[in-house]
Design a protein around this motif. Structure first.
Motif, PDB file in Angstrom:
ATOM      1  N   SER A   1       0.830  -1.203   0.000  1.00  0.00           N
ATOM      2  CA  SER A   1       0.000   0.000   0.000  1.00  0.00           C
ATOM      3  C   SER A   1       0.867   1.257   0.000  1.00  0.00           C
TER       4      SER A   1
ATOM      5  N   VAL B   1       0.244   0.082   5.162  1.00  0.00           N
ATOM      6  CA  VAL B   1      -0.669   0.017   6.309  1.00  0.00           C
ATOM      7  C   VAL B   1       0.017  -0.797   7.395  1.00  0.00           C
TER       8      VAL B   1
ATOM      9  N   THR C   1      -4.200  -2.347  11.254  1.00  0.00           N
ATOM     10  CA  THR C   1      -5.580  -2.386  10.765  1.00  0.00           C
ATOM     11  C   THR C   1      -6.405  -3.299  11.667  1.00  0.00           C
TER      12      THR C   1
ATOM     13  N   ASP D   1     -13.811   3.741   1.472  1.00  0.00           N
ATOM     14  CA  ASP D   1     -13.219   5.084   1.486  1.00  0.00           C
ATOM     15  C   ASP D   1     -12.872   5.519   2.907  1.00  0.00           C
TER      16      ASP D   1
ATOM     17  N   TRP E   1     -12.254   3.502   5.484  1.00  0.00           N
ATOM     18  CA  TRP E   1     -11.110   2.714   5.946  1.00  0.00           C
ATOM     19  C   TRP E   1      -9.812   3.293   5.377  1.00  0.00           C
ATOM     20  N   LYS E   2      -9.831   3.680   4.100  1.00  0.00           N
ATOM     21  CA  LYS E   2      -8.626   4.259   3.485  1.00  0.00           C
ATOM     22  C   LYS E   2      -8.236   5.569   4.167  1.00  0.00           C
TER      23      LYS E   2
ATOM     24  N   TRP F   1      -6.905   0.570   5.312  1.00  0.00           N
ATOM     25  CA  TRP F   1      -7.179  -0.193   4.089  1.00  0.00           C
ATOM     26  C   TRP F   1      -6.089   0.114   3.076  1.00  0.00           C
TER      27      TRP F   1
ATOM     28  N   VAL G   1      -4.048   1.169  -0.067  1.00  0.00           N
ATOM     29  CA  VAL G   1      -4.222   2.020  -1.232  1.00  0.00           C
ATOM     30  C   VAL G   1      -3.273   1.509  -2.304  1.00  0.00           C
TER      31      VAL G   1
ATOM     32  N   THR H   1      -7.253   0.830  -7.434  1.00  0.00           N
ATOM     33  CA  THR H   1      -8.244   0.478  -6.396  1.00  0.00           C
ATOM     34  C   THR H   1      -8.827   1.755  -5.814  1.00  0.00           C
TER      35      THR H   1
END
Length: 419
Positions: A352, A356, A359, A405, A407-408, A413, A415, A419
């Motif tokens: 990502s 990340v 999480t 969105d 979570w990002k 989440w 990236v 995606t």
């Protein structure tokens, strides 16, 4: 009398690891006018430092002057009684929201009884003694329903697994307590922003893995006609509040007359005799019960296809031969697929941009997640009697987009390109 004193006060017991954060944010929003004059949240977890996932919004709720968090052992009756004592100069609590209960199917029957039945009984007995105006019990999706269509509250739904049976027995116990202004809210499978708990959070995570691998997501439970009805977390919070407000002017006797349903026995007679506070097997206690699901009437095939399409892949079923072999060796299947899930999810988190590092989301599918689920409720009664209107009536790709969105934005989440 000031506006704050005219408002009800409330206690939320349990659920910090499930749905109480969303309820607290409805009752006392991070910005805006609160619905309650005072909110106390009581659970076993620490919030400073946190020992469970809190999300980005809940700390803002805790910072509000109307909110108090108390860490307590709810298996101890004296700790429960103390939690009901209002702050100095405040009136007794008006509403109790019982979101307690063990949710891990691997914990065993002794834990299920202690953390679900016993905890809820401790709270309910004290609530009845204190004459709270509404006691709203949230019932997790612990039943299996037949495939004949959405079931209303009069139908006898059956718990199957050990943990589920004690969630059901808890309702029978609560319904038998005199002078408890009880309302039961039975929810479908819950999803939504910052909901890391439950079947759909896991399925959405795993579907993203298959999208990343560009492989179909498969299940042994074809053809997928069984219902797995959904409900958005915003509606769980909204309906809990609506049920409390509905009960307040009525009282238990009138509420039973309007919305009461018999709660039948589905346990082992020998085991029930060993647990204090249970009803006799032949008892048929009555309490107001409301189902809460959205209008989507989600099935395994419909939900699986919609979620996988969002991540650019497909939802398929194993052949009958593959299915027969997999059912015989479910443990082997669990080990095999989780090797792929966990390893690929870890890879996605590391690749990502930015990586990340923490999480709350989990890609491991245990036996419960891999088992067949059938839960199909009608939502007409809560609309008709309580007057509740769904805030999020449809489970669709737009709602999944919102979940991903957020979570990002939180950094939970991955990236990744495309995606």
């Amino acid at each position: 009398m000031s506006d704050s004193l005219e408002k009800p006060s409330a206690i939320i017991f349990g659920g910090l690891n499930t749905f109480s954060r969303a309820l607290a944010a409805l009752l006392v929003p991070p910005q805006g006018d609160p619905l309650v004059s005072h909110l106390r949240i009581v659970d076993k977890f620490s919030v400073s430092p946190p020992t469970t996932y809190l999300g980005p919004e809940f700390p803002k709720v805790l910072a509000r002057p109307e909110v108090e968090y108390r860490q307590a052992n709810l298996t101890v009756p004296s700790a429960v009684a103390s939690a009901f004592d209002p702050p100095t100069g405040k009136p007794p609590y008006t509403y109790v929201f019982d979101l307690t209960g063990e949710v891990n199917h691997d914990r065993g029957e002794v834990i299920a009884i202690k953390m679900t039945f016993t905890v809820s009984r401790n709270i309910a007995l004290e609530a009845a003694k204190r004459n709270v105006k509404a006691y709203v019990r949230l019932q997790q999706p612990v039943y299996e329903t037949p495939d004949k269509g959405p079931l209303d509250e009069k139908e006898d739904v059956k718990p199957v697994k050990t943990l589920d049976i004690w969630w059901h027995e808890t309702l029978r116990m609560l319904a038998s307590i005199e002078n408890l202004n009880l309302v039961i809210l039975r929810v479908g499978f819950v999803y939504g922003p910052y909901v890391e708990f439950g079947l759909y959070a896991l399925v959405i995570t795993v579907a993203s893995i298959y999208g990343y691998m560009k492989k179909p997501m498969k299940t042994i439970w074809g053809p997928g006609k069984e219902p797995v009805h959904t409900v958005h977390i915003d509606d769980v919070a909204g309906a809990l509040w609506a049920c409390a407000e509905w009960m307040k002017p009525l009282g238990r006797q009138q509420a039973d007359a309007i919305a009461g349903e018999k709660i039948l026995f589905h346990n082992d007679k020998g085991k029930v005799r060993e647990v204090g506070g249970t009803c006799t097997p032949d008892a048929r206690p009555v309490a107001p019960i409301f189902n809460l699901v959205d209008d989507s009437e989600t099935t395994l095939a419909k939900g699986g296809s919609m979620i996988t399409q969002f991540f650019g892949t497909t939802f398929e079923f194993y052949s009958s031969l593959e299915t027969a072999m997999a059912k015989l060796k479910l443990e082997d299947l669990e080990e095999e697929i989780n090797e792929h899930h966990v390893g690929t999810w870890t890879e996605m988190l590391q690749l990502s941009n930015p990586p990340v590092t923490h999480t709350p989301l989990n890609a491991y599918m245990d036996k419960y997640a891999l088992s067949r689920h059938r839960l199909g409720y009608s939502n007409q009664k809560i609309k008709r009697i309580v007057g509740y209107q769904l805030k999020r009536p449809n489970f669709c790709q737009e709602t999944i987009q919102e979940v991903v969105d957020k979570w990002k934005a939180e950094g939970s989440w991955p990236v990744l390109p495309n995606t």
